[in-house]
Design a protein around this motif. Structure first.
Motif, PDB file in Angstrom:
ATOM      1  N   LEU A 480      40.884  14.733 106.695  1.00  9.44           N
ATOM      2  CA  LEU A 480      39.802  13.924 106.142  1.00  9.44           C
ATOM      3  C   LEU A 480      38.494  14.240 106.865  1.00  9.44           C
ATOM      4  CD1 LEU A 480      41.552  10.449 105.689  1.00  9.44           C
ATOM      5  CD2 LEU A 480      41.016  12.139 103.927  1.00  9.44           C
ATOM      6  N   ARG A 481      37.385  14.095 106.124  1.00 13.66           N
ATOM      7  CA  ARG A 481      36.070  14.380 106.690  1.00 13.66           C
ATOM      8  C   ARG A 481      35.109  13.248 106.356  1.00 13.66           C
ATOM      9  NH1 ARG A 481      35.366  20.101 103.599  1.00 13.66           N
ATOM     10  NH2 ARG A 481      37.286  21.154 104.313  1.00 13.66           N
ATOM     11  N   ASP A 482      34.131  13.046 107.218  1.00 14.28           N
ATOM     12  CA  ASP A 482      33.046  12.126 106.884  1.00 14.28           C
ATOM     13  C   ASP A 482      32.378  12.590 105.600  1.00 14.28           C
ATOM     14  OD1 ASP A 482      32.779   9.940 108.644  1.00 14.28           O
ATOM     15  OD2 ASP A 482      32.081  11.259 110.238  1.00 14.28           O
ATOM     16  N   GLY A 483      32.128  11.643 104.692  1.00 15.41           N
ATOM     17  CA  GLY A 483      31.478  11.965 103.431  1.00 15.41           C
ATOM     18  C   GLY A 483      32.428  12.218 102.289  1.00 15.41           C
ATOM     19  N   ASP A 484      33.729  12.362 102.560  1.00 17.51           N
ATOM     20  CA  ASP A 484      34.692  12.537 101.469  1.00 17.51           C
ATOM     21  C   ASP A 484      34.624  11.345 100.518  1.00 17.51           C
ATOM     22  OD1 ASP A 484      35.774  15.013 102.100  1.00 17.51           O
ATOM     23  OD2 ASP A 484      37.383  14.173 103.342  1.00 17.51           O
ATOM     24  N   GLU A 485      34.629  11.624  99.216  1.00 19.30           N
ATOM     25  CA  GLU A 485      34.626  10.557  98.217  1.00 19.30           C
ATOM     26  C   GLU A 485      36.039  10.006  98.060  1.00 19.30           C
ATOM     27  OE1 GLU A 485      33.824   9.858  93.436  1.00 19.30           O
ATOM     28  OE2 GLU A 485      33.277  11.769  94.381  1.00 19.30           O
ATOM     29  N   LEU A 486      36.166   8.690  98.159  1.00 19.12           N
ATOM     30  CA  LEU A 486      37.480   8.049  98.070  1.00 19.12           C
ATOM     31  C   LEU A 486      37.821   7.750  96.615  1.00 19.12           C
ATOM     32  CD1 LEU A 486      37.252   5.645 101.115  1.00 19.12           C
ATOM     33  CD2 LEU A 486      39.064   7.320 100.752  1.00 19.12           C
ATOM     34  N   VAL A 487      38.915   8.334  96.139  1.00 16.96           N
ATOM     35  CA  VAL A 487      39.465   7.977  94.830  1.00 16.96           C
ATOM     36  C   VAL A 487      40.354   6.751  94.987  1.00 16.96           C
ATOM     37  CG1 VAL A 487      40.889   8.761  92.895  1.00 16.96           C
ATOM     38  CG2 VAL A 487      39.334  10.363  94.055  1.00 16.96           C
ATOM     39  N   THR A 488      41.068   6.681  96.109  1.00 15.57           N
ATOM     40  CA  THR A 488      41.840   5.479  96.430  1.00 15.57           C
ATOM     41  C   THR A 488      40.880   4.303  96.493  1.00 15.57           C
ATOM     42  OG1 THR A 488      43.427   6.768  97.721  1.00 15.57           O
ATOM     43  CG2 THR A 488      43.357   4.391  98.123  1.00 15.57           C
ATOM     44  N   ARG A 489      41.114   3.291  95.660  1.00 21.21           N
ATOM     45  CA  ARG A 489      40.135   2.219  95.489  1.00 21.21           C
ATOM     46  C   ARG A 489      40.334   1.055  96.445  1.00 21.21           C
ATOM     47  NH1 ARG A 489      37.302   2.734  90.785  1.00 21.21           N
ATOM     48  NH2 ARG A 489      36.812   0.514  90.730  1.00 21.21           N
ATOM     49  N   ARG A 490      41.513   0.955  97.026  1.00 24.88           N
ATOM     50  CA  ARG A 490      41.750  -0.172  97.922  1.00 24.88           C
ATOM     51  C   ARG A 490      42.754   0.236  98.981  1.00 24.88           C
ATOM     52  NH1 ARG A 490      46.094  -3.771  96.186  1.00 24.88           N
ATOM     53  NH2 ARG A 490      44.827  -5.560  96.749  1.00 24.88           N
ATOM     54  N   PHE A 491      42.702  -0.471 100.091  1.00 22.65           N
ATOM     55  CA  PHE A 491      43.574  -0.196 101.225  1.00 22.65           C
ATOM     56  C   PHE A 491      44.518  -1.365 101.392  1.00 22.65           C
ATOM     57  CE2 PHE A 491      43.919  -0.788 105.987  1.00 22.65           C
ATOM     58  CZ  PHE A 491      44.980   0.089 106.120  1.00 22.65           C
ATOM     59  N   SER A 492      45.810  -1.135 101.159  1.00 20.67           N
ATOM     60  CA  SER A 492      46.798  -2.208 101.236  1.00 20.67           C
ATOM     61  C   SER A 492      47.363  -2.267 102.645  1.00 20.67           C
ATOM     62  CB  SER A 492      47.914  -1.983 100.208  1.00 20.67           C
ATOM     63  OG  SER A 492      48.859  -3.020 100.274  1.00 20.67           O
ATOM     64  N   TYR A 493      46.632  -2.949 103.530  1.00 22.41           N
ATOM     65  CA  TYR A 493      47.091  -3.011 104.916  1.00 22.41           C
ATOM     66  C   TYR A 493      48.403  -3.771 105.042  1.00 22.41           C
ATOM     67  CZ  TYR A 493      47.434  -3.962 109.833  1.00 22.41           C
ATOM     68  OH  TYR A 493      47.910  -4.047 111.110  1.00 22.41           O
ATOM     69  N   SER A 494      48.606  -4.789 104.189  1.00 21.29           N
ATOM     70  CA  SER A 494      49.808  -5.614 104.311  1.00 21.29           C
ATOM     71  C   SER A 494      51.079  -4.815 104.075  1.00 21.29           C
ATOM     72  CB  SER A 494      49.747  -6.789 103.330  1.00 21.29           C
ATOM     73  OG  SER A 494      49.677  -6.318 101.997  1.00 21.29           O
ATOM     74  N   ALA A 495      50.965  -3.639 103.426  1.00 20.62           N
ATOM     75  CA  ALA A 495      52.146  -2.820 103.173  1.00 20.62           C
ATOM     76  C   ALA A 495      52.557  -2.006 104.396  1.00 20.62           C
ATOM     77  CB  ALA A 495      51.888  -1.874 101.997  1.00 20.62           C
ATOM     78  N   ASP A 510      34.967  18.902  96.170  1.00 25.23           N
ATOM     79  CA  ASP A 510      34.689  20.124  95.404  1.00 25.23           C
ATOM     80  C   ASP A 510      35.226  20.029  93.982  1.00 25.23           C
ATOM     81  OD1 ASP A 510      33.542  21.221  97.713  1.00 25.23           O
ATOM     82  OD2 ASP A 510      35.481  22.013  98.392  1.00 25.23           O
ATOM     83  N   GLY A 511      35.107  18.823  93.398  1.00 26.34           N
ATOM     84  CA  GLY A 511      35.496  18.646  92.005  1.00 26.34           C
ATOM     85  C   GLY A 511      36.979  18.470  91.775  1.00 26.34           C
ATOM     86  N   GLU A 512      37.773  18.406  92.833  1.00 23.67           N
ATOM     87  CA  GLU A 512      39.217  18.244  92.685  1.00 23.67           C
ATOM     88  C   GLU A 512      39.699  17.041  93.481  1.00 23.67           C
ATOM     89  OE1 GLU A 512      41.282  21.741  93.794  1.00 23.67           O
ATOM     90  OE2 GLU A 512      40.422  22.990  92.200  1.00 23.67           O
ATOM     91  N   GLU A 513      40.778  16.415  92.974  1.00 24.49           N
ATOM     92  CA  GLU A 513      41.400  15.322  93.709  1.00 24.49           C
ATOM     93  C   GLU A 513      42.442  15.878  94.669  1.00 24.49           C
ATOM     94  OE1 GLU A 513      42.919  12.155  91.344  1.00 24.49           O
ATOM     95  OE2 GLU A 513      40.962  11.664  90.456  1.00 24.49           O
ATOM     96  N   VAL A 514      42.386  15.383  95.897  1.00 25.36           N
ATOM     97  CA  VAL A 514      43.300  15.851  96.941  1.00 25.36           C
ATOM     98  C   VAL A 514      43.954  14.632  97.583  1.00 25.36           C
ATOM     99  CG1 VAL A 514      43.517  17.120  99.113  1.00 25.36           C
ATOM    100  CG2 VAL A 514      41.825  17.844  97.397  1.00 25.36           C
ATOM    101  N   THR A 515      45.277  14.658  97.716  1.00 27.15           N
ATOM    102  CA  THR A 515      45.995  13.580  98.397  1.00 27.15           C
ATOM    103  C   THR A 515      46.251  13.990  99.843  1.00 27.15           C
ATOM    104  OG1 THR A 515      47.087  12.846  96.370  1.00 27.15           O
ATOM    105  CG2 THR A 515      48.077  12.170  98.457  1.00 27.15           C
ATOM    106  N   VAL A 516      45.768  13.172 100.760  1.00 27.99           N
ATOM    107  CA  VAL A 516      45.956  13.421 102.190  1.00 27.99           C
ATOM    108  C   VAL A 516      46.931  12.372 102.716  1.00 27.99           C
ATOM    109  CG1 VAL A 516      44.849  13.550 104.449  1.00 27.99           C
ATOM    110  CG2 VAL A 516      43.633  14.362 102.407  1.00 27.99           C
ATOM    111  N   ARG A 517      48.058  12.827 103.248  1.00 31.86           N
ATOM    112  CA  ARG A 517      49.062  11.911 103.798  1.00 31.86           C
ATOM    113  C   ARG A 517      49.095  12.058 105.314  1.00 31.86           C
ATOM    114  NH1 ARG A 517      55.255  10.366 102.295  1.00 31.86           N
ATOM    115  NH2 ARG A 517      54.087   9.089 100.832  1.00 31.86           N
ATOM    116  N   TYR A 518      49.106  10.921 105.992  1.00 34.59           N
ATOM    117  CA  TYR A 518      49.231  10.957 107.449  1.00 34.59           C
ATOM    118  C   TYR A 518      49.801   9.641 107.944  1.00 34.59           C
ATOM    119  CZ  TYR A 518      44.837   8.234 107.575  1.00 34.59           C
ATOM    120  OH  TYR A 518      43.863   7.272 107.408  1.00 34.59           O
TER     121      TYR A 518
END
Length: 534
Positions: A480-495, A510-518
């Motif tokens: 992940l980088r500063d400035g990345d546009e978030l497609v994920t709309r919410r953060f479910s901390y309770s999960a 760059d015009g594409e959706e990327v899933t970052v898992r960590y």
């Protein structure tokens, strides 16, 4: 004392597109309202959910002298709501009739997940809360004798927070009893079949074992109703589908609204735990502002959603211990756990991690209080006795505040009552008992990773771009980088149980959706596993 009447009639209607809305009409005895004074109010927005968008002429008002013209002025607002105010153009008194045609809210993939207040069209019907479509008298202090009558086509069923079926429902209460009330109608799938006092009403196809879920929850509701001395036991769950990713729900008196996403897997065990928690909310509470007393309402909901099913044999001891461990782990791994209660309240709407504090801190505090009460009274007094005594006092019309809670436990445990409470409110670590429930569970100290998102949580708010990326964090190492546009709309901390729970963040780059898992691992924290003793 004779209360003024408030007779509400609801007629659901359809259009070529399907279920289209509810025609609502009520007759109520208002106090005198002078020309130019506020007659009605309706939220423009409540907890981020918009109310029905009526023009002034869409709200039809009359009294014995005929039609009452309305004008609109800027209303009041608070951190949760912004209200529209409608003024009477002439003096009004006596019985007033109000009628509106409430439309369903149009939603799509861009509609954010929020409290389930809005009136929405579903495949098999529609439902929503009265607060978003019923203009009501300004004075919320007045009590009324209410009646609710449904006008339904053949084959259509109806349900509200006051019961299921098309029979006339009657009750007494303040205006909140129709504002904070679910109303649903249509041809939902209902389990168990023919449900009256308890039922799950699915207004869209559900990806769950509806019969198994309803049987489990009905048994729990029977157990809870007996424990909390409920004279009129009923509970209804209304289910709809969210167009966006994410699942969640909203609690109402004797009812619960649940929304699920077909693209997000819902664990049925977690759903059972959630609904059991929400069911408890029918009973324990303190007569305090939520920011002061939520540790009690949320803590008792967590506590009794596990303890009562376990006592009834619905949960075995091992499962009880596992679920209690999860509750402890989520709180102990929360990086906001050290906040004072006041500081957490200030961050409530900005930081989901602050929102969860009343749950975890509440149950840890109540578990510790229960153990101390039992120890100091040689088993004669427990948390049950305090909670039921508070509830009985409230049913007699008494207001019970935090001070009332402290006075009750102080009689048993002495000055520790106040020092332990003050420490809890300040965010200090809460003492772990050496055993629970006469030795059924014992604590095992363990080490786990703190939950560290790795960037500012406000990044999930508009314009939804990552900011504050922490150098060396798991988020940065994952790409992940500063400035990345978030497609994920919410953060479910309770999960998240702790920092070892994998987190998927979808970004646009760059015009594409990327899933970052960590794994959002932070530093090590000390927590507790609750295991069956012997």
């Amino acid at each position: 004392m004779t209360l003024p009447v408030f007779d509400l009639e609801l007629t659901p209607f359809r259009s070529a597109e399907g279920w289209a809305g509810i025609d609502a009409r009520y007759r109520a005895e208002f106090g005198p309202v002078a020309a130019g004074e506020v007659l009605l109010r309706l939220p423009a927005v409540i907890a981020s959910v918009p109310g029905a968008v009526y023009r002034v002429e869409d709200i039809r008002v009359s009294d014995s002298a005929g039609a009452v013209p309305l004008t609109e002025v800027e209303g009041t607002s608070d951190p949760m709501s912004t209200y529209r105010h409608f003024l009477a153009a002439r003096d009004v008194d006596g019985v007033v009739e109000v009628a509106v045609r409430a439309p369903v809210r149009d939603v799509d993939l861009r509609t954010p997940v929020g409290p389930l207040f809005d009136l929405r069209r579903e495949q098999l019907g529609l439902f929503g809360a009265g607060c978003t479509f019923l203009p009501v008298p300004l004075s919320a202090e007045s009590e009324f004798d209410f009646s609710l009558t449904w006008h339904l086509d053949d084959g259509v069923s109806a349900v509200s927070s006051h019961g299921a079926g098309d029979e006339v429902r009657r009750w007494s209460g303040d205006i909140a009893s129709i504002e904070h009330c679910l109303f649903g109608a249509g041809t939902p799938i209902i389990a168990p079949d023919g449900a009256t006092n308890f039922g799950i009403h699915a207004y869209s196809d559900m990806p769950f074992d509806l019969d198994g879920l309803s049987s489990y929850l009905r048994d729990i509701h029977t157990t809870m109703s007996a424990f909390f001395e409920e004279e009129n036991p009923q509970y209804h769950v209304l289910v709809r589908r969210n167009p966006d990713k994410g699942s969640g729900g909203t609690s109402f008196p004797s009812s619960f609204a649940f929304g699920y996403s077909p693209t997000t897997e819902v664990d049925e065990a977690d759903l059972r735990t959630l609904l059991a928690h929400e069911m408890v909310h029918n009973w324990p509470h303190l007569d305090e502002d939520w920011t002061v007393g939520s540790w009690y309402s949320e803590g008792t909901a967590e506590f009794y959603s596990l303890v009562l099913p376990w006592r009834a044999g619905i949960l075995d001891s091992a499962t009880f211990g596992e679920q209690l461990t999860d509750m402890y782990r989520r709180y102990d791994a929360n990086p906001r756990r050290h906040l004072s209660y006041a500081a957490a309240a200030d961050l409530f709407w900005a930081d989901l991690r602050a929102q969860t504090i009343p749950y975890g801190r509440g149950i840890q505090y109540l578990v510790a209080v229960d153990a101390r009460l039992r120890a100091e009274s040689a088993g004669e007094v427990s948390l049950d006795d305090i909670v039921i005594d508070i509830q009985r006092a409230q049913r007699r019309g008494e207001k019970v505040l935090v001070e009332g809670w402290l006075q009750r436990i102080e009689k048993v445990i002495g000055e520790r009552a106040r020092t332990d409470y003050d420490a809890m409110v300040a965010g200090e670590p809460i003492e772990r008992p050496t055993e629970l429930f006469q030795g059924v569970l014992r604590p095992v100290p363990v080490v786990a990773p703190e939950h560290d998102l790795g960037f500012d949580i406000v990044s999930f708010q508009e314009p939804r771009r990552i900011t504050g990326l922490v150098a060396g964090s798991a988020a940065e190492r994952a790409g992940l980088r500063d400035g990345d546009e978030l497609v994920t709309r919410r953060f479910s901390y309770s999960a998240a149980r702790d920092g070892s729970t994998p987190l998927d963040i979808v970004i646009a780059r760059d015009g594409e959706e990327v899933t970052v898992r960590y794994e959002p691992r932070g530093g090590d924290i000390r927590t507790t596993d609750w295991v069956v003793d012997g």
